[in-house]
Design a protein around this motif. Structure first.
Motif, PDB file in Angstrom:
ATOM      1  N   VAL A  41      33.922  30.990  11.786  1.00 54.40           N
ATOM      2  CA  VAL A  41      34.380  32.234  12.404  1.00 54.40           C
ATOM      3  C   VAL A  41      35.215  33.045  11.421  1.00 54.40           C
ATOM      4  N   ILE A  42      36.117  32.374  10.703  1.00 58.58           N
ATOM      5  CA  ILE A  42      36.950  33.085   9.726  1.00 58.58           C
ATOM      6  C   ILE A  42      36.078  33.687   8.623  1.00 58.58           C
ATOM      7  N   LEU A  43      35.118  32.907   8.118  1.00 55.77           N
ATOM      8  CA  LEU A  43      34.222  33.413   7.085  1.00 55.77           C
ATOM      9  C   LEU A  43      33.430  34.615   7.599  1.00 55.77           C
ATOM     10  N   THR A  44      32.983  34.534   8.842  1.00 54.95           N
ATOM     11  CA  THR A  44      32.215  35.635   9.423  1.00 54.95           C
ATOM     12  C   THR A  44      33.069  36.890   9.552  1.00 54.95           C
ATOM     13  N   ALA A  45      34.322  36.730   9.955  1.00 58.32           N
ATOM     14  CA  ALA A  45      35.215  37.890  10.069  1.00 58.32           C
ATOM     15  C   ALA A  45      35.419  38.551   8.707  1.00 58.32           C
ATOM     16  N   VAL A  46      35.557  37.737   7.666  1.00 57.79           N
ATOM     17  CA  VAL A  46      35.717  38.289   6.305  1.00 57.79           C
ATOM     18  C   VAL A  46      34.454  39.024   5.870  1.00 57.79           C
ATOM     19  N   ILE A  47      33.285  38.391   6.102  1.00 57.61           N
ATOM     20  CA  ILE A  47      32.013  39.028   5.747  1.00 57.61           C
ATOM     21  C   ILE A  47      31.834  40.319   6.527  1.00 57.61           C
ATOM     22  N   ALA A  48      32.245  40.307   7.801  1.00 58.44           N
ATOM     23  CA  ALA A  48      32.125  41.508   8.639  1.00 58.44           C
ATOM     24  C   ALA A  48      32.967  42.646   8.073  1.00 58.44           C
ATOM     25  N   GLY A  49      34.206  42.349   7.714  1.00 60.86           N
ATOM     26  CA  GLY A  49      35.077  43.386   7.172  1.00 60.86           C
ATOM     27  C   GLY A  49      34.552  43.959   5.871  1.00 60.86           C
ATOM     28  N   LEU A  50      34.092  43.090   4.976  1.00 60.99           N
ATOM     29  CA  LEU A  50      33.551  43.555   3.701  1.00 60.99           C
ATOM     30  C   LEU A  50      32.255  44.339   3.909  1.00 60.99           C
ATOM     31  N   GLY A  51      31.443  43.882   4.866  1.00 60.84           N
ATOM     32  CA  GLY A  51      30.209  44.600   5.159  1.00 60.84           C
ATOM     33  C   GLY A  51      30.483  45.997   5.686  1.00 60.84           C
ATOM     34  N   PHE A  52      31.508  46.129   6.514  1.00 60.90           N
ATOM     35  CA  PHE A  52      31.888  47.451   7.025  1.00 60.90           C
ATOM     36  C   PHE A  52      32.282  48.369   5.874  1.00 60.90           C
ATOM     37  N   LEU A  53      33.046  47.839   4.933  1.00 60.24           N
ATOM     38  CA  LEU A  53      33.435  48.642   3.769  1.00 60.24           C
ATOM     39  C   LEU A  53      32.208  49.084   2.985  1.00 60.24           C
ATOM     40  N   GLY A  54      31.259  48.153   2.809  1.00 63.09           N
ATOM     41  CA  GLY A  54      30.065  48.478   2.050  1.00 63.09           C
ATOM     42  C   GLY A  54      29.140  49.455   2.751  1.00 63.09           C
ATOM     43  N   GLN A  55      29.222  49.498   4.085  1.00 56.64           N
ATOM     44  CA  GLN A  55      28.341  50.386   4.842  1.00 56.64           C
ATOM     45  C   GLN A  55      28.944  51.768   5.055  1.00 56.64           C
ATOM     46  N   HIS A  56      30.284  51.835   5.210  1.00 55.69           N
ATOM     47  CA  HIS A  56      30.890  53.108   5.625  1.00 55.69           C
ATOM     48  C   HIS A  56      31.967  53.650   4.677  1.00 55.69           C
TER      49      HIS A  56
END
Length: 219
Positions: A41-56
């Motif tokens: 879950v922690i890894l997913t939250a980190v990936i989610a945050g970085l993915g948001f930065l990369g998308q927007h």
């Protein structure tokens, strides 16, 4: 059940890999199993945050993580497109929700805040991924987790989650323009959505092919 043999073989291998990982993790002791879920879950939250930065925020273009070039798709984070990215985050959201519920029930303040923060990040990222499939996976998973919490009589945690979901739904539905609102409108106009019509046509054709080529597809 695909029209592409290579795709079928990849799906079979992926299913075998998932089964193997599930069989291995099932042999873990409960404490280690809980550590595994928490770390995922922690890894997913980190990936989610970085993915948001990369998308927007800092568009990554045709790269994975801004530095690994790729020729196809519109990468988000380490995924080749927003559907796979959003779907991955959505799959772990119910687990995050149940970790939050467990911490609230045990009256553990700091863990409760930590899991709540992870869930908020993951929820926002899924919404702004603009992936309708991810929205569906998220809705089904979260509603299932809430149903489990109600059945387990975790009243306080359930009320907090429902309050957050209601607030988030109201905020998302507010008319504010932009890509999110345009994407939401496509849910009401499915008949005129080219992507939806193309997929429905493909699935219809595939169902006709499956009886004759049930396993390896038609190439």
């Amino acid at each position: 059940l695909t029209r592409n043999r290579a795709g079928t073989l990849r799906a079979i291998l992926l299913s075998l890999a998932c089964f193997s990982v599930a069989a291995i993790s099932a042999r873990m002791s409960p404490p280690w199993g809980l550590r595994l879920v928490r770390s995922m879950v922690i890894l997913t939250a980190v990936i989610a945050g970085l993915g948001f930065l990369g998308q927007h925020v800092f568009p990554q273009g045709k790269t994975l993580w801004w530095f690994i070039p790729t020729l196809h798709g519109q990468p988000v984070g380490c995924f080749p497109n927003r559907n796979q990215f959003g779907g991955y985050v959505a799959l772990l959201s119910p687990a995050c929700l149940l970790l939050f519920s467990e911490s609230v029930t045990a009256r553990k303040l700091l863990p409760s805040l930590a899991w709540a923060a992870c869930f908020v990040v993951m929820s926002m990222v899924i919404v702004f991924s603009l992936s309708r499939g991810s929205w569906l996976v998220y809705a089904v998973g979260v509603l299932s987790a809430v149903a489990f919490m109600v059945a387990s009589r975790r009243i306080l945690a359930t009320m907090l989650v429902l309050g957050f979901l209601a607030t988030g739904a109201v905020a998302v539905m507010q008319p504010q323009g932009g890509a999110l609102q345009e994407r939401l409108l496509t849910l009401k106009e499915r008949s005129s959505d080219g992507t939806v019509q193309m997929r429905l046509s493909t699935w219809t054709d595939t169902l006709r092919i499956v009886p004759d080529y049930p396993l390896i597809g038609t190439g």
